[in-house]
Design a protein around this motif. Sequence first.
Motif, PDB file in Angstrom:
ATOM      1  N   MET A  40      49.176 126.435  45.147  1.00  0.00           N
ATOM      2  CA  MET A  40      49.564 127.804  44.813  1.00  0.00           C
ATOM      3  C   MET A  40      48.607 128.814  45.436  1.00  0.00           C
ATOM      4  N   MET A  41      47.345 128.434  45.562  1.00  0.00           N
ATOM      5  CA  MET A  41      46.386 129.340  46.194  1.00  0.00           C
ATOM      6  C   MET A  41      46.714 129.527  47.671  1.00  0.00           C
ATOM      7  N   ILE A  42      47.059 128.442  48.340  1.00  0.00           N
ATOM      8  CA  ILE A  42      47.347 128.493  49.772  1.00  0.00           C
ATOM      9  C   ILE A  42      48.559 129.366  50.058  1.00  0.00           C
TER      10      ILE A  42
ATOM     11  N   ILE B 197      41.199 133.717  51.489  1.00  0.00           N
ATOM     12  CA  ILE B 197      41.725 132.578  50.738  1.00  0.00           C
ATOM     13  C   ILE B 197      41.302 131.279  51.414  1.00  0.00           C
ATOM     14  N   GLY B 198      41.396 131.246  52.748  1.00  0.00           N
ATOM     15  CA  GLY B 198      41.024 130.042  53.487  1.00  0.00           C
ATOM     16  C   GLY B 198      39.579 129.632  53.261  1.00  0.00           C
ATOM     17  N   LYS B 199      38.682 130.609  53.167  1.00  0.00           N
ATOM     18  CA  LYS B 199      37.267 130.302  52.964  1.00  0.00           C
ATOM     19  C   LYS B 199      37.017 129.665  51.594  1.00  0.00           C
TER      20      LYS B 199
ATOM     21  N   GLU C 165      45.770 121.431  53.764  1.00  0.00           N
ATOM     22  CA  GLU C 165      44.594 120.667  53.344  1.00  0.00           C
ATOM     23  C   GLU C 165      44.171 119.682  54.424  1.00  0.00           C
ATOM     24  N   VAL C 166      45.145 119.064  55.086  1.00  0.00           N
ATOM     25  CA  VAL C 166      44.838 118.149  56.187  1.00  0.00           C
ATOM     26  C   VAL C 166      44.054 118.874  57.271  1.00  0.00           C
ATOM     27  N   MET C 167      44.526 120.061  57.640  1.00  0.00           N
ATOM     28  CA  MET C 167      43.858 120.807  58.709  1.00  0.00           C
ATOM     29  C   MET C 167      42.469 121.266  58.286  1.00  0.00           C
ATOM     30  N   CYS C 168      42.282 121.547  57.003  1.00  0.00           N
ATOM     31  CA  CYS C 168      40.940 121.916  56.508  1.00  0.00           C
ATOM     32  C   CYS C 168      39.929 120.808  56.775  1.00  0.00           C
ATOM     33  N   CYS C 169      40.390 119.565  56.713  1.00  0.00           N
ATOM     34  CA  CYS C 169      39.487 118.411  56.839  1.00  0.00           C
ATOM     35  C   CYS C 169      39.127 118.090  58.283  1.00  0.00           C
TER      36      CYS C 169
END
Length: 729
Positions: A305-307, A330-332, A453-457
Motif C-alpha cells: 500500500m505504501m508503494i 516513498i522509495g527512500k 520490492e524485487v528491484m529494491c534488492c
Amino acid sequence: MLFTDLTVADIHDESGNEGIADFWQIGLEHILADDSEAAQASLLLPFLNIDSEAEEEFLQSSLIEYLQGAARQQEDNGSLENSYKILSFAQDLFPNDINNLLHSIDVAMHIEMFEFDMLIERHFLSLLVDAEADSIDHNRLYGVVQRSLRLFHAELGASLSASFFPDLIKLFLEKTSDRNRGVEMVLEESFLLGQQRFLKNLRILLLEVCLEMCSEEKRFQVICQLSTATAYSGQFTKSMQLAEQLYEEYQGSSCLYRMMASHNLLHCLMEAGDWQRIPVVAELHQENIWQLVTHNDSDPEELGMMISSEFFLNYIYDRPKSQHQLRNSIGKIVAPLAIKNVRKMIPSQPAIAVNPEKKILNIGYVASTLTKHSVGWLSRWLFAHHSCEDFKIFIYNVNQNDQDSFNRKYFRDRADWSHYFGIGAAAVVKQIQADEIDILVDMDSSTLSTTYEVMCCKPAPIQVTWLGWDASGCPGIDYFIADPYVLPLEAEEYYQAKIWRLPQTYVAVNGFEVDTPTKRREDYGIPADAIVYLCGQKSYKHNPDILRLQMQIIREVPNSYLLVKLRGDRDSLMNTYQTLAQEVGITMDRLRFLDSDPDEYTHRANLHIADVVLDTFPYNGATTTLETIWAGVPMVTKVGESFFARNSYAFLTNVGISAGVAHSDEEYVDWGIELGNNLELRQQISGKMIHSRKNSPLWNIKQFTMEMENAYRKMWTIHQSRQGGGTSI
C-alpha cells in the motif's frame, strides 16, 4: 499363517516365509502393469485371515503407508505417472483417507491429469469436514487448494457448483495450521480470479469468507481487497460502505493506517467515477502521504500500500515535479524495508564480477502484466524479435497464472527461460541471482509491490524500468526508458532514475487484431450525417476539467454528439455529466452513454463509430491512443508536463501528425471544433494514420527491438567502464 497380534515387524519380516510384504510387492507390480484385478487380489489376500477389527485397522493403515511409500519412491525416481497410478489405486481401496486423496490430487495436478470432477467424485469436501485438523497433511492441503484456485482461473470447472469454492475455503481456513498464511494465499489467488469478468463475483464470495474467518491482524487487508473487488464487479454501494467504514475506523490510528484507509477510499471513488468527491479525498490523501513520509511511519508488512499510495493522484494532477518528489521520498522509506524483508528469506549475494569477454547478455524481464493487459498487448512483439545470438531472455512472471494462454503464446514460448511466482519477492530475487541476469527490466513500476520490492534488492547489476507506468522512484532503478517526446527536458531534474531516451519512440507494436463492429450510430438514435465524438477511457480518467472542454466542443459544433463509455457507477457519472452539461449550456440529449465492449478486439472495431476521438487529461490514453491511430480515427489531445499527459502527443508526433495536438485548454477546444467541422482535414489525418503503418517507428517492431538492444549494449558498456571492465560486447 494366522495374523494374530500383528506388528510392523510381522509385515516386513516373515523369516523366509511368503509374507504380507511379498503379496503387497506382487500387488504393486500389478498396479504398475495396469492389471487392477490381479493387484486387488494380491493386496487384499492377507486380509482373509484377519481375526479382529483391531488387526484389520492396523493392516489397512500399514497397506496405505506401504502404497504411499511406494508412490513417493516413484516420485523420487522421477516417475510421477507411476506415483499417480499407485495413489489412485489406493484411493479406490480406501476412499476415506484424506491424506492419500490430497497426495493423489497433488500429483495429478503436476502431471496435468487433474480434472475438477475428481473433487466431486472423491467427495473431497465431505472428507475434509470429517477429518481431524491435526491429522491432515497441511502442506499438501495448502498446495491443493492453491493450485485448484489457479487452475479454476485458467479454465472454468463446469462441474462445480457456485458454492463449492466458498465452502472449500471456509473448510480450508478452519482446518489449516496457519490461518494467517491461508488467508494470504486466498487473497493472492482471488486477485487472479478477479481478472476474469465471469469470476469477479466468486472472488467476492471468497473474500467474504476470509473476512468472516480472518484474525484482527488481517482484517484491514481483507476489507481493502473486498471494497475494491465489489467496485470492480459494479457493486458500488457496497464498495463505498466498506471503504468509508474502514476510513472512519482508522482516523485515530497511525499515519500509515490513515494513509492506507484514504488510499482505499480514493481507489473506490475512482472505480465508481464519483468526481464530485474525488478532488476533496485526493487532497486529504496527498496530505496523509506527506505526513507518512515526514514521520517515517512505516511497516514492513504493508509495503504494498505504501508503494502504490501515490498512484491515483496522477489521474487528478499534472504536477510531475511535486509528484516525483513525493514518489522518491516513498522509495527512500520503502527500499530498506523491502531489502530487510527479502534478506530474512535469502542471504545477500556477493556481486558477480564483470566479465569483459562476455558476448551474450542475460536480459531478465519481471512483470505481473504479461497477459491481456496494456503492458502485455504492447510488449509482446519485442519478445518475438530479440536476437538469440546476442541475448538470452528470461521472464519472471509475478502473480501470473502459468496456464494463461496469452502468456504462453506471446511470452513463455518466446523466452529462453520463463519462471512463475506468487507475490513473495524473495523467491524472485533468488532466481534472478541464480540466473546471473545482467540487465533486469521492470515492466510494472508501481503497478505491483512485488516487482518494486524485487528491484529494491538490486539482484542484477543494471536495472531498468520500461513501459508499465511512469518511473517508480525506487532507488534500485538505474534507467527509465523514454523517447524524445514523452518527457520534457526538465524531467531530468526530478527523476530518481536516469532517463534513457530511445531515438524515436519508447514503444512499438506490430499492429492490433480487430474483430467485427457491434455498435452502430442508428442504435443510439444518431443521424447518419451527424459528427460523432468519442471518449472511450475508463472512469478513472473522466476528470471534470477535460469533460467540460469536451462539452464546449459539442456546444460549438452543430449536429454533433458525444459518445461516452461508462465504466463506473452510472449514477455518479451521470450526475457529473448533467452538472457539467448544465454549466456549459448543452442538453443531455447531445450525449450518448455506451456500455463497455466485451473484449479488446471488439473495442478496436467499434472505434469507427466516431469521427473524432477526444483524449483525456491529465492522464492520456496510451494503448487506446495507439489503437485509435491504427484505426485511422483523428483525435484531440492536450499535452501536459507529466509522462501520463504526454503519451498521445508522443505517439502522434511519431506518425507525423500535429493537427489535434493542443498545449492549452483553448487549443483543445479549437482543435475539437476544427476537426468536427472540417471533413477534408479529418480525411487527411485518417489517411496519414493509415499510411503510417508503412513508415512510422510506432509500427516498426524490428527497428524498435534493435534500438532497445543497442540501449542494453550501451548500458552494459557504461557498467563495464565503471567496474574497470574491458571492451564492449
